[in-house]
Each structure stands twice: as C-alpha cells, then as structure tokens.
Design a protein around this motif. Structure first.
Motif, PDB file in Angstrom:
ATOM      1  N   GLU A   1      44.157  35.578  46.621  1.00  0.00           N
ATOM      2  CA  GLU A   1      42.768  35.414  47.083  1.00  0.00           C
ATOM      3  C   GLU A   1      41.796  36.112  46.131  1.00  0.00           C
ATOM      4  O   GLU A   1      40.726  35.578  45.829  1.00  0.00           O
ATOM      5  CB  GLU A   1      42.607  35.953  48.502  1.00  0.00           C
ATOM      6  N   TRP A   2      42.157  37.289  45.659  1.00  0.00           N
ATOM      7  CA  TRP A   2      41.330  38.019  44.700  1.00  0.00           C
ATOM      8  C   TRP A   2      41.178  37.209  43.418  1.00  0.00           C
ATOM      9  O   TRP A   2      40.083  37.052  42.886  1.00  0.00           O
ATOM     10  CB  TRP A   2      41.935  39.387  44.406  1.00  0.00           C
TER      11      TRP A   2
ATOM     12  N   LEU B   1      28.156  38.618  40.069  1.00  0.00           N
ATOM     13  CA  LEU B   1      29.509  38.397  40.578  1.00  0.00           C
ATOM     14  C   LEU B   1      30.424  39.588  40.291  1.00  0.00           C
ATOM     15  O   LEU B   1      31.202  40.003  41.154  1.00  0.00           O
ATOM     16  CB  LEU B   1      30.099  37.124  39.966  1.00  0.00           C
TER      17      LEU B   1
ATOM     18  N   GLN C   1      41.345  34.045  43.017  1.00  0.00           N
ATOM     19  CA  GLN C   1      40.471  32.898  43.268  1.00  0.00           C
ATOM     20  C   GLN C   1      39.005  33.317  43.245  1.00  0.00           C
ATOM     21  O   GLN C   1      38.152  32.572  42.772  1.00  0.00           O
ATOM     22  CB  GLN C   1      40.852  32.226  44.588  1.00  0.00           C
ATOM     23  N   ARG C   2      38.707  34.505  43.723  1.00  0.00           N
ATOM     24  CA  ARG C   2      37.326  35.022  43.648  1.00  0.00           C
ATOM     25  C   ARG C   2      36.930  35.346  42.218  1.00  0.00           C
ATOM     26  O   ARG C   2      35.804  35.086  41.794  1.00  0.00           O
ATOM     27  CB  ARG C   2      37.177  36.278  44.516  1.00  0.00           C
TER      28      ARG C   2
ATOM     29  N   HIS D   1      35.377  32.703  39.622  1.00  0.00           N
ATOM     30  CA  HIS D   1      33.938  32.412  39.546  1.00  0.00           C
ATOM     31  C   HIS D   1      33.269  33.149  38.384  1.00  0.00           C
ATOM     32  O   HIS D   1      32.312  32.644  37.804  1.00  0.00           O
ATOM     33  CB  HIS D   1      33.239  32.751  40.865  1.00  0.00           C
TER      34      HIS D   1
ATOM     35  N   GLU E   1      29.744  42.427  42.625  1.00  0.00           N
ATOM     36  CA  GLU E   1      30.383  42.226  43.933  1.00  0.00           C
ATOM     37  C   GLU E   1      31.854  42.636  43.877  1.00  0.00           C
ATOM     38  O   GLU E   1      32.371  43.268  44.799  1.00  0.00           O
ATOM     39  CB  GLU E   1      30.260  40.769  44.368  1.00  0.00           C
ATOM     40  N   LEU E   2      32.523  42.278  42.773  1.00  0.00           N
ATOM     41  CA  LEU E   2      33.927  42.664  42.610  1.00  0.00           C
ATOM     42  C   LEU E   2      34.069  44.178  42.490  1.00  0.00           C
ATOM     43  O   LEU E   2      34.975  44.778  43.077  1.00  0.00           O
ATOM     44  CB  LEU E   2      34.539  41.976  41.394  1.00  0.00           C
TER      45      LEU E   2
END
Length: 168
Positions: free
Chosen positions: A48-49, A68, A51-52, A55, A71-72
């Motif tokens: 899941e990480w 982005l 996939q984020r 971006h 946010e990470l």
C-alpha cells in the motif's frame, strides 16, 4: 540515494503481479534494510505504501511533487538523526532503528525522496514513456532528460514511432 532507489524498486514491485512477501523481502535485502522479515500484514502495508509512493514519480510539477513527499514524510518520519551503525559513514535516519520494518522503510523512502528532490531541484523522477510499461525510474543521467526506464523500452518506442510514421 538508498531511499530513492528503494522507493522506485518497491513501486515497480507493486506494479508486478502478484506481490509476495518474499519478493518484498528480497528487495529490502538488496537495499541493505536491516531485519527485513515481513509477515502478511506488514507485506500488505508495504505494498500500500509503494502504491502511494508511485504518485511521487508520476507528477511532473516540482511543487506538487514536494506536497506529495511532505505527506509521506508526515506519515513516515519520526525525527531525523545521524548514525554510523555497522561501520557505515555518517548518514541520516528518519525513524529509530527499534521501529518495525514497515516504519523504517516508510522513513527511508520518504526521506530519500525528499533529499533527492532537493538535490535534483524537483526533477529526475519519472515513469517510462513507452505505452504499457509503467515502470518508474530515478534519473541519474548526466543531462537529466531520461524518459524511459531502460534502453530496451526507449528502443522499442523508437521502432514503433518509426513504423507508425512510415505507414500510408
């Protein structure tokens, strides 16, 4: 650069089907992540990480890329400190070594992407331009104009463009 290349490799692993904990562990070992063992839950969280993180490679606007990555960093970083473990030269850690592997991978990838983005002035991360590929890459070329994940994809795309241009 470890975190940046690890981020790209995890994103590309998430692109491949199926993702397995064994493949993810091998990727972590390749980048010298200590204690890389994953169970099903941690493997799923890492996918899941990844996939984020994809971006970050997809956007081309440096300001959007910074947002982005911030946010990470917000999720993945627990504070920055210097370390010299295992005989390595001084380097930064973005979370304590005692944290679980997913937390440590989030920290190293978010921190690595942040540092690389600073050094590359918000550029040099990308997705292969060959239709259907989708592989992400870190552009370490001299001129910073890399558009394909590999020479093979670049050549395939050039052949396709040539064949298309010659059709009546």
């Amino acid at each position: 650069m470890t975190g940046t290349f690890l981020a790209a490799d995890l994103v590309n692993l998430a692109l491949a089907t199926p993702w397995t904990a064994e493949q993810a562990e091998n990727t972590l070992r390749k980048h010298d992540i200590r204690w890389p063992e994953l169970n099903r839950a941690s493997s799923d969280a890492l996918r899941e990480w990844a996939q984020r993180v994809r971006h970050v490679f997809e956007v081309t606007d440096p300001e959007q890329r910074c947002l982005l990555i911030n946010e990470l960093l917000e999720e993945g970083s627990a504070g920055v400190h210097l370390t010299t473990h295992d005989g390595l030269r001084p380097h930064l850690h973005f979370t304590p070594d005692e944290n679980d592997v997913v937390s440590r991978v989030k920290a190293v990838t978010a921190g690595g992407l942040a540092m690389f983005t600073v050094e590359s002035e918000g550029q040099r991360l990308g997705v292969c331009l060959r239709a259907g590929c989708g592989t992400v890459f870190v552009d370490t070329s001299r001129n910073g104009r890399r558009a394909y994940c590999s020479t093979r994809c670049g050549n395939s795309d050039a052949v396709l463009r040539h064949r298309t241009s010659r059709r009546p």
